[in-house]
Design a protein around this motif. Structure first.
Motif, mmCIF file in Angstrom:
data_model
loop_
_atom_site.group_PDB
_atom_site.id
_atom_site.type_symbol
_atom_site.label_atom_id
_atom_site.label_comp_id
_atom_site.label_asym_id
_atom_site.label_seq_id
_atom_site.Cartn_x
_atom_site.Cartn_y
_atom_site.Cartn_z
ATOM 1 N N GLU A 1 0.981 -1.186 0.032
ATOM 2 C CA GLU A 1 -0.139 0.011 0.048
ATOM 3 C C GLU A 1 1.109 1.090 -0.034
ATOM 4 O O GLU A 1 0.311 2.183 -0.523
ATOM 5 C CB GLU A 1 -0.884 -0.178 1.183
ATOM 6 C CG GLU A 1 -2.031 1.078 1.382
ATOM 7 C CD GLU A 1 -2.991 1.007 0.152
ATOM 8 O OE1 GLU A 1 -3.519 -0.142 -0.267
ATOM 9 O OE2 GLU A 1 -3.365 2.027 -0.563
ATOM 10 N N ALA A 2 1.907 1.083 0.608
ATOM 11 C CA ALA A 2 2.894 2.527 0.724
ATOM 12 C C ALA A 2 3.809 2.492 -0.440
ATOM 13 O O ALA A 2 3.984 3.966 -0.911
ATOM 14 C CB ALA A 2 3.807 2.176 2.032
ATOM 15 N N CYS B 1 0.837 11.845 1.158
ATOM 16 C CA CYS B 1 0.519 10.732 2.038
ATOM 17 C C CYS B 1 1.934 10.717 3.132
ATOM 18 O O CYS B 1 2.784 11.118 2.610
ATOM 19 C CB CYS B 1 0.525 9.333 1.216
ATOM 20 S SG CYS B 1 0.407 7.850 2.540
ATOM 21 N N CYS C 1 3.788 8.388 3.750
ATOM 22 C CA CYS C 1 4.731 7.583 3.357
ATOM 23 C C CYS C 1 5.582 8.470 2.293
ATOM 24 O O CYS C 1 6.852 7.863 2.451
ATOM 25 C CB CYS C 1 4.069 6.333 2.477
ATOM 26 S SG CYS C 1 2.634 5.654 3.329
ATOM 27 N N PRO D 1 -0.310 15.271 4.989
ATOM 28 C CA PRO D 1 -1.155 14.046 5.064
ATOM 29 C C PRO D 1 -2.315 14.238 5.861
ATOM 30 O O PRO D 1 -3.350 13.488 5.784
ATOM 31 C CB PRO D 1 -0.116 12.940 5.754
ATOM 32 C CG PRO D 1 1.069 13.511 6.103
ATOM 33 C CD PRO D 1 0.991 14.988 5.813
ATOM 34 N N CYS E 1 -2.495 4.481 7.244
ATOM 35 C CA CYS E 1 -2.497 5.692 6.261
ATOM 36 C C CYS E 1 -3.656 6.726 6.673
ATOM 37 O O CYS E 1 -4.495 6.135 7.401
ATOM 38 C CB CYS E 1 -2.862 5.067 4.894
ATOM 39 S SG CYS E 1 -1.533 4.972 3.911
ATOM 40 N N SER E 2 -3.208 7.889 6.458
ATOM 41 C CA SER E 2 -4.219 8.880 7.144
ATOM 42 C C SER E 2 -5.654 8.627 6.213
ATOM 43 O O SER E 2 -6.798 9.204 6.983
ATOM 44 C CB SER E 2 -3.687 10.105 7.066
ATOM 45 O OG SER E 2 -3.456 10.633 5.537
ATOM 46 N N HIS F 1 -8.147 0.295 3.101
ATOM 47 C CA HIS F 1 -6.744 0.363 2.190
ATOM 48 C C HIS F 1 -6.222 -0.979 2.008
ATOM 49 O O HIS F 1 -6.288 -1.726 0.750
ATOM 50 C CB HIS F 1 -5.826 1.176 2.726
ATOM 51 C CG HIS F 1 -5.984 2.487 2.196
ATOM 52 N ND1 HIS F 1 -5.194 3.473 2.592
ATOM 53 C CD2 HIS F 1 -7.147 2.957 1.241
ATOM 54 C CE1 HIS F 1 -5.441 4.632 1.616
ATOM 55 N NE2 HIS F 1 -6.339 4.435 1.066
#
Lengths: 331, 334
Positions: free
Chosen positions: A54-55, A103, A105, A132, A262-263, B265
């Motif tokens: 995801e990052a 984000c 990251c 973010p 993640c925000s 996510h």
């Protein structure tokens, strides 16, 4: 002549790399079947990889943006854009961060470049904090997660912005200069003007690769620790610690820090705690997490001095805590 | 000509990440990691890795003599910091050291575990760590005032289709234990939980009008939210749903939770949604078993928060669906 050999060698190397890779791959595949691995390790691994998968897009976009800043933005641009007044500069960077859909990251490589190009450290931190936290996707997901109630979303953005400005001002009071690690002497220079666009672009991509390798190890450690927390630490023990107003706020902020979510997704997790914790603590979770978390701290350590990173961490945590405690007593 | 082992290692790593992500996509394992909504984004990452790999390849061999600025200057690019020897970052040209070995090992770790360890569907032990019952009680409280905004405005228009919407859902459900593959076929990925306003309203209508409330994957979380936030309204209604069994200390013998993970996510942010269920056989069912239940909604409670409770009349063991997770609905605007 040399060019000819060189281009052939490229092909050969490419083949060799792919071959070596496939060999490693088949080795790994064969290895898999005769190993009995406890399921908690597999859970851990799945969560760990999912955070990375995801990052990665965001980190890669981050390093590419950083690369573009490095190549295409000069110090003169920066000095022209950033207001001379310190307070104005901070306010501006926080606002730009609020508009910029970043984000956490991907933001560290970007601020590293900005600071290298002459953006004051306080303004860069302001940008890092609001980037973010405040953006359309985060607003929408917070709004949805709290049952289409705008109050939490509005408080998250409003208080978050205020806190970011306060922290940036404090950073401005305590720190001057770039705060880069001593081993990291940033070479800032304008590129020779004779370079063509293509050459600049090529250089940008190579910069991005180096940047990725600088950041990746910290991202990976962060993702691993976050996965470790998720797999082995029961949420309930946290709740047992956090019974009072102050301690529940501290617990939720701690949770936000270690989970490194993640925000755009943390609102749903935050909402699931709303039955047991007062909304001040939930806000602590929602505001603190995107500003700074474990993954982010480690990535910052690849660039900035240890002391600086720690001070920023303490400042952010302290400000979020104080403001929210004040805020809750006003309600 | 000079060969640079570190540059080669770096290109290998870049290629590795690219192949790992592509492999997960092709084998469908990616669904065990992220919400399909972000598939395109992760493919973009795989593509970027591949692109960076091809760029990195050019740095593996350099002409001898240009040793120090090799990765840079002869390409006619680079940072022109030839005079400053300490680079801002490591270009992979400095001598190999223990410190580097450690950082390369860290970077290689996810590649190794990614290729060698199988992806796992999160199970009830994770649900336990995440505080499953707390989230269930949480959603009962947090959504108090939420109730879907759409039904009222669409009410008049879809009146006639209210009944008609029922049979297809029923078929769906019988066909494939509600795995919902049929529902998503028109979207790009097949699993992406995307629907138009109209489809969404039609599905939400099923919650209001059907004799039995049938939980399909695509609408599961929306139904769940509506019911949790307004238990009184749905009291006495029949429901049919499925999920994996979760049990917690302090449950009665005849209680279990039929639960699902909702992934926003990636699975790291998975939250638990589930219905506390009561039936005599519950004690005999192991956790993590996938079951399908039918029953009637009543009001239960957890730590003084009212939560929906299903009095089960019929249950059966079912298979774990191909895509075990739920994803929040994305309303597509046209």
């Amino acid at each position: 002549m040399i060019r000819l050999i060189r281009s052939n060698l490229l092909d050969i190397t490419g083949f060799a790399v792919i071959l070596a890779f496939l060999m490693l791959l088949s080795l790994g595949m064969g290895f898999k079947s005769n190993l009995e691995i406890p399921s908690s390790i597999l859970n851990l691994n799945t969560i760990f990889l999912s955070i990375l998968i995801e990052a990665f897009p965001f980190v890669l976009i981050g390093v590419l943006i950083a690369g573009m800043i490095q190549i295409f933005v000069t110090e003169e641009h920066i000095s022209r854009w950033i207001p001379k007044n310190k307070y104005m500069a901070i306010f501006m960077s926080c606002s730009v961060g609020a508009l910029f859909p970043a984000c956490e990251c991907g933001i560290v490589p970007i601020i590293r470049r900005l600071v290298g190009k002459g953006v004051p450290i306080a303004a860069a931190i302001g940008f890092m904090l609001t980037g973010p936290l405040i953006n359309p996707i985060v607003i929408a997901s917070t709004y949805m997660a709290f049952g289409n109630d705008a109050k939490i979303a509005a408080l998250r953005m409003g208080l978050g912005f205020g806190i970011a400005i306060i922290v940036a001002l404090l950073v401005g009071m305590f720190f001057k200069g770039t705060q880069f690690k001593s081993s990291v002497s940033f070479v800032s220079h304008s590129h020779s003007k004779k370079q063509s666009f293509l050459e600049k672009f090529w250089a940008m991509l190579q910069h991005s690769i180096d940047e990725f390798f600088d950041m990746a190890k910290y991202l990976i450690i962060g993702a691993f620790l976050a996965a470790l927390v998720q797999t082995y630490m029961p949420a309930k023990t946290l709740l047992e610690i956090g019974s009072g107003a102050a301690s529940s706020l501290a617990v939720m902020m701690g949770l936000a820090y270690f989970l490194s979510l993640c925000s755009e997704a943390d609102a749903f997790i935050g909402a699931s705690f709303s039955s047991i914790f007062p909304s001040t603590s939930i806000l602590g979770f929602l505001i603190f997490g995107p500003m700074i978390d474990l993954k982010n701290t480690l990535m910052m350590m690849s660039v900035f001095r240890f002391k600086f990173v720690m001070t920023v961490l303490v400042l952010v945590a302290g400000t979020v805590f104080t403001i929210l405690m004040l805020f809750s007593s006003m309600l | 000509m000079q060969f640079h082992a570190q540059q080669a290692a770096r290109s290998l790593i870049l290629l590795g990440f690219s192949v790992l992500i592509y492999m997960l996509h092709f084998t469908g394992k990616i669904y065990l990691f992220i919400n399909p909504k972000y598939l395109l984004l992760s493919q973009a990452a795989a593509f970027l890795f591949l692109l960076l790999f091809f760029i990195q390849i050019t740095r593996v061999w350099t002409i001898k003599g240009a040793h120090d600025h090799d990765s840079c200057s002869h390409e006619g690019e680079c940072c022109s910091h030839d005079d400053h020897h300490e680079h801002f970052h490591d270009h992979g040209t400095t001598p190999f050291s223990v410190k580097k070995l450690v950082s390369y090992s860290i970077i290689v770790l996810p590649l190794l575990t990614g290729f060698m360890l199988p992806a796992k569907v999160l199970d009830s032990s994770i649900a336990d760590k995440k505080g499953a019952m707390l989230s269930i009680a949480g959603s009962s409280k947090s959504g108090q005032s939420s109730q879907a905004t759409s039904e009222t405005k669409e009410g008049a228009e879809s009146q006639g289709t209210g009944d008609a919407s029922q049979p297809p859902e029923e078929n769906d459900y019988q066909a494939g234990q509600g795995t919902d593959i049929t529902e998503g076929t028109e979207t790009a990925t097949g699993y992406e939980n995307q629907m138009t306003d109209e489809e969404y309203n039609k599905k939400m209508k099923g919650l209001e009008t059907g004799s039995t409330i049938i939980f399909n994957d695509s609408i599961y979380s929306s139904y769940y939210e509506s019911i949790s936030s307004n238990i009184d309204k749905f009291q006495g209604r029949k429901v049919s749903l499925y999920g994996f069994v979760y049990k917690e200390e302090g449950f009665a013998e005849d209680q279990l939770v039929v639960s699902r993970f909702l992934v926003t996510h990636c699975v790291a942010d998975a939250s638990i949604i589930g219905f506390l269920s009561e039936f005599p056989d519950a004690a005999a069912i192991d956790k993590d078993t996938w079951i399908k239940i039918e029953g009637v909604i009543e009001t239960g409670s957890y730590m003084d928060t009212p939560i929906p409770l299903v009095k089960v009349s019929k249950w059966e063991i079912t298979e774990e669906p191909e895509v075990p997770y739920l994803y929040p609905v994305t309303i597509k605007r046209e």
